[in-house]
Design a protein around this motif. Sequence first.
Motif, PDB file in Angstrom:
ATOM      1  N   TYR A  49       0.800  -1.216   0.000  1.00 18.92           N
ATOM      2  CA  TYR A  49       0.000   0.000   0.000  1.00 18.92           C
ATOM      3  C   TYR A  49       0.839   1.275   0.000  1.00 18.92           C
ATOM      4  O   TYR A  49       0.289   2.376  -0.014  1.00 18.92           O
ATOM      5  CB  TYR A  49      -0.933   0.019   1.211  1.00 18.92           C
ATOM      6  N   VAL A  80      -3.430  -1.080  -7.569  1.00 18.65           N
ATOM      7  CA  VAL A  80      -4.594  -0.557  -8.287  1.00 18.65           C
ATOM      8  C   VAL A  80      -4.740  -1.234  -9.644  1.00 18.65           C
ATOM      9  O   VAL A  80      -5.828  -1.670 -10.039  1.00 18.65           O
ATOM     10  CB  VAL A  80      -4.487   0.973  -8.457  1.00 18.65           C
ATOM     11  N   HIS A  81      -3.649  -1.352 -10.380  1.00 16.73           N
ATOM     12  CA  HIS A  81      -3.727  -1.905 -11.730  1.00 16.73           C
ATOM     13  C   HIS A  81      -3.921  -3.422 -11.724  1.00 16.73           C
ATOM     14  O   HIS A  81      -4.576  -3.973 -12.615  1.00 16.73           O
ATOM     15  CB  HIS A  81      -2.482  -1.512 -12.520  1.00 16.73           C
ATOM     16  N   VAL A 112      -5.682  -4.981  -9.480  1.00 16.73           N
ATOM     17  CA  VAL A 112      -7.100  -5.140  -9.162  1.00 16.73           C
ATOM     18  C   VAL A 112      -7.951  -4.929 -10.407  1.00 16.73           C
ATOM     19  O   VAL A 112      -8.832  -5.731 -10.723  1.00 16.73           O
ATOM     20  CB  VAL A 112      -7.525  -4.150  -8.053  1.00 16.73           C
ATOM     21  N   ARG A 113      -7.713  -3.860 -11.145  1.00 19.26           N
ATOM     22  CA  ARG A 113      -8.570  -3.534 -12.291  1.00 19.26           C
ATOM     23  C   ARG A 113      -8.403  -4.513 -13.441  1.00 19.26           C
ATOM     24  O   ARG A 113      -9.348  -4.757 -14.197  1.00 19.26           O
ATOM     25  CB  ARG A 113      -8.333  -2.097 -12.751  1.00 19.26           C
ATOM     26  N   ASN A 137      -7.882  -7.696 -13.079  1.00 21.95           N
ATOM     27  CA  ASN A 137      -8.636  -8.880 -12.657  1.00 21.95           C
ATOM     28  C   ASN A 137      -7.996 -10.188 -13.144  1.00 21.95           C
ATOM     29  O   ASN A 137      -8.684 -11.125 -13.553  1.00 21.95           O
ATOM     30  CB  ASN A 137     -10.089  -8.794 -13.136  1.00 21.95           C
ATOM     31  N   LEU A 186      -9.875   1.102  -1.464  1.00 22.02           N
ATOM     32  CA  LEU A 186      -9.041   1.271  -2.649  1.00 22.02           C
ATOM     33  C   LEU A 186      -9.313   0.154  -3.661  1.00 22.02           C
ATOM     34  O   LEU A 186      -9.420   0.404  -4.867  1.00 22.02           O
ATOM     35  CB  LEU A 186      -7.567   1.278  -2.247  1.00 22.02           C
ATOM     36  N   ALA A 187      -9.467  -1.064  -3.152  1.00 20.15           N
ATOM     37  CA  ALA A 187      -9.746  -2.202  -4.028  1.00 20.15           C
ATOM     38  C   ALA A 187     -11.125  -2.073  -4.673  1.00 20.15           C
ATOM     39  O   ALA A 187     -11.290  -2.340  -5.869  1.00 20.15           O
ATOM     40  CB  ALA A 187      -9.647  -3.504  -3.248  1.00 20.15           C
ATOM     41  N   ALA A 221     -12.868   0.700  -5.243  1.00 15.78           N
ATOM     42  CA  ALA A 221     -12.863   1.801  -6.200  1.00 15.78           C
ATOM     43  C   ALA A 221     -12.098   1.445  -7.470  1.00 15.78           C
ATOM     44  O   ALA A 221     -12.356   2.030  -8.531  1.00 15.78           O
ATOM     45  CB  ALA A 221     -12.240   3.041  -5.552  1.00 15.78           C
ATOM     46  N   SER A 222     -11.190   0.490  -7.368  1.00 14.04           N
ATOM     47  CA  SER A 222     -10.386   0.076  -8.528  1.00 14.04           C
ATOM     48  C   SER A 222     -11.062  -1.010  -9.348  1.00 14.04           C
ATOM     49  O   SER A 222     -10.484  -1.488 -10.327  1.00 14.04           O
ATOM     50  CB  SER A 222      -9.004  -0.407  -8.061  1.00 14.04           C
ATOM     51  N   GLY A 223     -12.257  -1.420  -8.934  1.00 17.45           N
ATOM     52  CA  GLY A 223     -12.988  -2.431  -9.688  1.00 17.45           C
ATOM     53  C   GLY A 223     -12.788  -3.838  -9.181  1.00 17.45           C
ATOM     54  O   GLY A 223     -12.956  -4.802  -9.941  1.00 17.45           O
TER      55      GLY A 223
END
Length: 289
Positions: A99, A107-108, A110-111, A113, A160-161, A163-165
């Motif tokens: 973090y 962030v990336h 997570v998005r 996937n 954060l996770a 919001a990142s999708g």
Amino acid sequence: MSSDTRFIDFKSDKQPTWCPGCGDFGTMNGMMKALANTGNDPDNTFVVAGIGCSGKIGTYMHSYALHGVHGRALPVGTGVKIANPELEVMVAGGDGDGYSIGAGHFVHAVRRNVDMTYIVMDNRIYGLTKGQFSPTSREDFETSTSPDGTNQQPINPLALALASGGTFIAQSFSSDSQRHAEIVQEAIEHDGFGFVNVYSPCVTFNDVDTYDYFRDTIVDVGDEDFEHDRTDYDAAKELILDRNKEYQGVIYQNESSVGYEKREGVEAPMTEIPEGAPEDAMDLVREFY
């Protein structure tokens, strides 16, 4: 083969050097149990770790492993999974590794996937470097580098996770061994990026976020008397933004999630050397195949 035997298969012959009582012991045991319960074995498992106390976990587990540099475990795990989607990829890190310097990669990951599991051992402090405050430390947390408190709001990893999708967002407690293993198992079985933030107390440098504190305050969203629909985005958001409680369980899951590899049609290991690769790189690749 029984699950107990399979669990033993994931234990390496290296003795952990974590402090006695460290929450990372329970976190790792739960990871190994979950891997065994999902039918995996060391030959199809790849563990990637970053820097910090958690970074040693690949040494203590019997599987393919890589100990990367600070904050870079997730891109390595992504590369491993895309190169060989047949592997069970598990990335492990700490709150500082994931973090702070690794926040952008988080962030990336997570998005995108990608179908892998990310376990964060959140002890709310930098343990390996002797007790500085971390991104998840409380605002009034006093350490050698914050004698008057941090005076900074802690990061909310689950927010954060979301919001990142994020498609699978969960939290567990390393000392609640059975529940922790169950949650990690669900993260492994999820089709997509399975994220589990683990309350993993540091017994040496953090005398605030202790085992007793978590035992007294944790609310399990999976309890029968706790009404929570993990597929409800708004309900998950409400729990995640409630900073007055410590929640355990699967907070949010998108059950229609499809992992990145499936969406891109990556179905088999990339054993072919790409055209145009430099000759020295080709020689290196051949050594591993």
